[in-house]
Design a protein around this motif. Structure first.
Motif, PDB file in Angstrom:
ATOM      1  N   PRO A  39     -10.914 -11.991  26.395  1.00  0.00           N
ATOM      2  CA  PRO A  39      -9.530 -11.521  26.462  1.00  0.00           C
ATOM      3  C   PRO A  39      -9.276 -10.400  25.462  1.00  0.00           C
ATOM      4  O   PRO A  39      -9.920 -10.326  24.415  1.00  0.00           O
ATOM      5  CB  PRO A  39      -8.716 -12.773  26.101  1.00  0.00           C
ATOM      6  N   GLU A  40      -8.347  -9.548  25.796  1.00  0.00           N
ATOM      7  CA  GLU A  40      -8.003  -8.445  24.910  1.00  0.00           C
ATOM      8  C   GLU A  40      -7.506  -8.984  23.568  1.00  0.00           C
ATOM      9  O   GLU A  40      -6.720  -9.915  23.501  1.00  0.00           O
ATOM     10  CB  GLU A  40      -6.924  -7.578  25.552  1.00  0.00           C
ATOM     11  N   ASP A  41      -8.043  -8.397  22.480  1.00  0.00           N
ATOM     12  CA  ASP A  41      -7.632  -8.746  21.118  1.00  0.00           C
ATOM     13  C   ASP A  41      -7.910 -10.210  20.776  1.00  0.00           C
ATOM     14  O   ASP A  41      -7.205 -10.806  19.951  1.00  0.00           O
ATOM     15  CB  ASP A  41      -6.145  -8.448  20.899  1.00  0.00           C
ATOM     16  N   CYS A  42      -8.934 -10.792  21.372  1.00  0.00           N
ATOM     17  CA  CYS A  42      -9.191 -12.212  21.108  1.00  0.00           C
ATOM     18  C   CYS A  42      -9.696 -12.464  19.689  1.00  0.00           C
ATOM     19  O   CYS A  42      -9.676 -13.603  19.217  1.00  0.00           O
ATOM     20  CB  CYS A  42     -10.168 -12.785  22.133  1.00  0.00           C
ATOM     21  N   PHE A  43     -10.155 -11.404  19.003  1.00  0.00           N
ATOM     22  CA  PHE A  43     -10.618 -11.564  17.629  1.00  0.00           C
ATOM     23  C   PHE A  43      -9.666 -10.941  16.614  1.00  0.00           C
ATOM     24  O   PHE A  43      -9.928 -10.986  15.412  1.00  0.00           O
ATOM     25  CB  PHE A  43     -12.003 -10.924  17.455  1.00  0.00           C
ATOM     26  N   SER A  44      -8.593 -10.345  17.077  1.00  0.00           N
ATOM     27  CA  SER A  44      -7.730  -9.572  16.184  1.00  0.00           C
ATOM     28  C   SER A  44      -7.011 -10.436  15.162  1.00  0.00           C
ATOM     29  O   SER A  44      -6.597  -9.948  14.105  1.00  0.00           O
ATOM     30  CB  SER A  44      -6.703  -8.776  16.998  1.00  0.00           C
ATOM     31  N   GLN A  45      -6.843 -11.738  15.440  1.00  0.00           N
ATOM     32  CA  GLN A  45      -6.108 -12.589  14.514  1.00  0.00           C
ATOM     33  C   GLN A  45      -6.923 -12.969  13.292  1.00  0.00           C
ATOM     34  O   GLN A  45      -6.380 -13.389  12.272  1.00  0.00           O
ATOM     35  CB  GLN A  45      -5.611 -13.858  15.203  1.00  0.00           C
ATOM     36  N   PHE A  46      -8.260 -12.822  13.384  1.00  0.00           N
ATOM     37  CA  PHE A  46      -9.109 -13.263  12.278  1.00  0.00           C
ATOM     38  C   PHE A  46      -8.977 -12.318  11.089  1.00  0.00           C
ATOM     39  O   PHE A  46      -9.101 -11.109  11.228  1.00  0.00           O
ATOM     40  CB  PHE A  46     -10.566 -13.347  12.716  1.00  0.00           C
ATOM     41  N   GLN A  47      -8.788 -12.882   9.912  1.00  0.00           N
ATOM     42  CA  GLN A  47      -8.596 -12.099   8.709  1.00  0.00           C
ATOM     43  C   GLN A  47      -9.887 -11.867   7.938  1.00  0.00           C
ATOM     44  O   GLN A  47      -9.981 -10.935   7.150  1.00  0.00           O
ATOM     45  CB  GLN A  47      -7.577 -12.802   7.802  1.00  0.00           C
ATOM     46  N   GLN A  48     -10.889 -12.717   8.179  1.00  0.00           N
ATOM     47  CA  GLN A  48     -12.125 -12.617   7.392  1.00  0.00           C
ATOM     48  C   GLN A  48     -13.356 -13.083   8.176  1.00  0.00           C
ATOM     49  O   GLN A  48     -14.258 -13.681   7.615  1.00  0.00           O
ATOM     50  CB  GLN A  48     -11.978 -13.417   6.104  1.00  0.00           C
ATOM     51  N   LEU A  49     -13.393 -12.775   9.456  1.00  0.00           N
ATOM     52  CA  LEU A  49     -14.541 -13.153  10.276  1.00  0.00           C
ATOM     53  C   LEU A  49     -15.764 -12.345   9.860  1.00  0.00           C
ATOM     54  O   LEU A  49     -15.748 -11.113   9.885  1.00  0.00           O
ATOM     55  CB  LEU A  49     -14.228 -12.923  11.748  1.00  0.00           C
ATOM     56  N   LEU A  50     -16.836 -13.049   9.490  1.00  0.00           N
ATOM     57  CA  LEU A  50     -18.050 -12.406   8.996  1.00  0.00           C
ATOM     58  C   LEU A  50     -19.202 -12.485   9.991  1.00  0.00           C
ATOM     59  O   LEU A  50     -19.963 -11.527  10.141  1.00  0.00           O
ATOM     60  CB  LEU A  50     -18.490 -13.051   7.671  1.00  0.00           C
ATOM     61  N   SER A  69     -15.992 -21.424  29.784  1.00  0.00           N
ATOM     62  CA  SER A  69     -15.978 -20.194  30.574  1.00  0.00           C
ATOM     63  C   SER A  69     -14.861 -19.251  30.149  1.00  0.00           C
ATOM     64  O   SER A  69     -14.908 -18.056  30.445  1.00  0.00           O
ATOM     65  CB  SER A  69     -15.837 -20.519  32.068  1.00  0.00           C
ATOM     66  N   VAL A  70     -13.850 -19.787  29.450  1.00  0.00           N
ATOM     67  CA  VAL A  70     -12.733 -18.985  28.950  1.00  0.00           C
ATOM     68  C   VAL A  70     -12.740 -19.056  27.431  1.00  0.00           C
ATOM     69  O   VAL A  70     -12.745 -20.155  26.851  1.00  0.00           O
ATOM     70  CB  VAL A  70     -11.385 -19.499  29.492  1.00  0.00           C
ATOM     71  N   PHE A  71     -12.737 -17.884  26.792  1.00  0.00           N
ATOM     72  CA  PHE A  71     -12.786 -17.875  25.338  1.00  0.00           C
ATOM     73  C   PHE A  71     -11.518 -18.525  24.773  1.00  0.00           C
ATOM     74  O   PHE A  71     -10.415 -18.229  25.216  1.00  0.00           O
ATOM     75  CB  PHE A  71     -12.921 -16.446  24.817  1.00  0.00           C
ATOM     76  N   PRO A  72     -11.666 -19.435  23.799  1.00  0.00           N
ATOM     77  CA  PRO A  72     -10.503 -20.161  23.272  1.00  0.00           C
ATOM     78  C   PRO A  72      -9.469 -19.219  22.649  1.00  0.00           C
ATOM     79  O   PRO A  72      -9.813 -18.270  21.945  1.00  0.00           O
ATOM     80  CB  PRO A  72     -11.119 -21.068  22.200  1.00  0.00           C
ATOM     81  N   LYS A  73      -8.201 -19.504  22.894  1.00  0.00           N
ATOM     82  CA  LYS A  73      -7.109 -18.720  22.325  1.00  0.00           C
ATOM     83  C   LYS A  73      -6.611 -19.374  21.040  1.00  0.00           C
ATOM     84  O   LYS A  73      -6.735 -20.575  20.844  1.00  0.00           O
ATOM     85  CB  LYS A  73      -5.943 -18.616  23.314  1.00  0.00           C
ATOM     86  N   ASN A  74      -6.039 -18.535  20.189  1.00  0.00           N
ATOM     87  CA  ASN A  74      -5.348 -19.014  18.992  1.00  0.00           C
ATOM     88  C   ASN A  74      -6.224 -19.881  18.102  1.00  0.00           C
ATOM     89  O   ASN A  74      -5.783 -20.909  17.575  1.00  0.00           O
ATOM     90  CB  ASN A  74      -4.077 -19.788  19.379  1.00  0.00           C
ATOM     91  N   LEU A  75      -7.476 -19.469  17.909  1.00  0.00           N
ATOM     92  CA  LEU A  75      -8.329 -20.173  16.960  1.00  0.00           C
ATOM     93  C   LEU A  75      -7.806 -19.926  15.543  1.00  0.00           C
ATOM     94  O   LEU A  75      -7.166 -18.909  15.272  1.00  0.00           O
ATOM     95  CB  LEU A  75      -9.769 -19.682  17.082  1.00  0.00           C
ATOM     96  N   PRO A  76      -8.078 -20.824  14.601  1.00  0.00           N
ATOM     97  CA  PRO A  76      -7.568 -20.651  13.237  1.00  0.00           C
ATOM     98  C   PRO A  76      -8.011 -19.330  12.611  1.00  0.00           C
ATOM     99  O   PRO A  76      -9.169 -18.920  12.739  1.00  0.00           O
ATOM    100  CB  PRO A  76      -8.178 -21.851  12.490  1.00  0.00           C
ATOM    101  N   VAL A  77      -7.099 -18.675  11.923  1.00  0.00           N
ATOM    102  CA  VAL A  77      -7.352 -17.333  11.380  1.00  0.00           C
ATOM    103  C   VAL A  77      -8.310 -17.361  10.204  1.00  0.00           C
ATOM    104  O   VAL A  77      -8.828 -16.316   9.793  1.00  0.00           O
ATOM    105  CB  VAL A  77      -6.036 -16.665  10.957  1.00  0.00           C
TER     106      VAL A  77
END
Length: 363
Positions: A247-258, A223-231
């Motif tokens: 959550p705000e910026d929950c995908f911002s850490q990803f460098q190459q999410l396709l 129910s809560v999107f996981p935090k700090n997933l591997p980049v």
């Protein structure tokens, strides 16, 4: 009645009961190495002919298995209603296929001499976490692929060797993860956990996965999107969970999410920030079967957007283009909006200036 016939009939029935479908190895097709050394057959079921496999029981081939001339390092022990692993596996074994049996236990030390093992497929057995002996897999320093889909696991069978590249644990009963389970898996590129019973993933649970590319958390109870997933993640699948917001910026850490798939959740526009999906690397975004009433902002580089079966009642070109120029327009190719509260007549006439690369719009 002939007792040998009765024995054969019981074996066939038991095999059918334990085996199930062999075409599903956790939802992702099995890929082989380019070196041509990996066996290109995962099961001999329906393939066995006198030209294809070595005579039964020759040399050190276990009685419970078949051994191929083509791949002497592969042991085919699948689909046999086995209650336990063969005890006389030769040291040369690199590929061990045990899927579709009735194995319940992996005793401590059962694999201690299997130092050359690279692949081990234990899908569709009856293995419980409490029946896995201490350190069973930990000493397999050459093991690259471990498949334990469709068993009765409630947690990760740690410790696991750092050599692992694929870990498939789909369709078990896993309820929790821990940092200790993954801290050694720096070479893992694929982790399949869909079809389990996860309700939460803590920030550090997957911290040890330094090379992960494909992570599938679909069909859980998150129910809560996981935090700090591997980049390093490039493919993230979270369909069929219970997300209502992100959550705000929950995908911002990803460098190459396709590829990002969030279909079959409970997401709404109110549960997002304006730029939640404004990711320049993203190629495909799946948001079907949620509760959106408008199309969220996406980056101009996105090529495939699936939003069927929502509650969308308006089409805003600004969702795809904040500005339009000869060099600045959306790269979207396929847009699915069927199953919403839209008609083609509601699409603005100037859409073509923004969606110049489009090949299909389904409303």
């Amino acid at each position: 009645m002939d007792t040998s016939f009765i024995h054969t009939l019981i074996t066939l029935v038991s095999t059918a009961y334990c085996a199930g479908d062999y075409s599903d190895y956790g939802g992702i097709p099995v890929l082989f190495g380019n070196e041509g050394e990996d066996p290109i057959v995962l099961s001999l079921r329906g393939r066995i002919t006198s030209d294809y496999f070595r005579s039964f029981g020759v040399e050190d081939c276990p009685l419970e298995c078949d051994c191929l001339n083509q791949w002497p390092t592969a042991m085919y022990c699948d689909n046999r209603a086995l209650l336990h692993m063969p005890l006389t596996l030769p040291f040369r074994t690199q590929y061990l296929y045990l899927q579709g049996n009735c194995i319940k236990h992996l005793p401590e030390g059962i694999l201690k001499n299997m130092t050359a093992l690279k692949w081990m497929i234990l899908d569709r057995n009856r293995i419980r976490s409490k029946n896995i002996g201490k350190g069973v897999f930990g000493s397999l320093n050459q093991l690259e692929n471990l498949y334990m889909n469709y068993n009765n696991l409630i947690d990760i069978p740690a410790p696991l060797p750092s050599s692992l590249r694929e870990l498939r644990l789909a369709h078990n009963r896993i309820t929790k993860l821990s940092q200790e389970s993954f801290e050694n898996l720096k070479n893992l590129v694929m982790l399949l956990l869909h079809g389990n019973r996860l309700t939460m993933i803590n920030g550090g649970d997957l911290k040890g996965l330094k090379s992960i590319i494909h992570l599938d958390l679909s069909y859980n109870q998150l129910s809560v999107f996981p935090k700090n997933l591997p980049v390093t993640i490039q493919q993230l699948y979270c369909t069929n969970n219970l997300f209502e917001n992100l959550p705000e910026d929950c995908f911002s850490q990803f460098q190459q999410l396709l590829y990002l798939r969030l279909s079959h959740n409970k997401l709404t526009n109110k549960g997002l920030t304006p730029n939640s999906f404004n990711l320049s690397t993203l190629i495909e975004l799946g948001l079907s079967h949620n509760n959106f009433n408008s199309i969220p902002h996406v980056h101009k580089n996105l090529q495939y957007l699936y939003m069927e079966a929502n509650q969308i009642n308006e089409f805003n070109v600004t969702s795809f283009c904040r500005k339009v120029s000869p060099e600045d327009y959306s790269q979207l190719r396929i847009l699915r909006l069927d199953g919403n509260n839209l008609t083609y007549s509601q699409i603005p006439s100037d859409w073509m200036w923004c969606l110049r690369a489009i090949t299909e719009i389904i409303v």
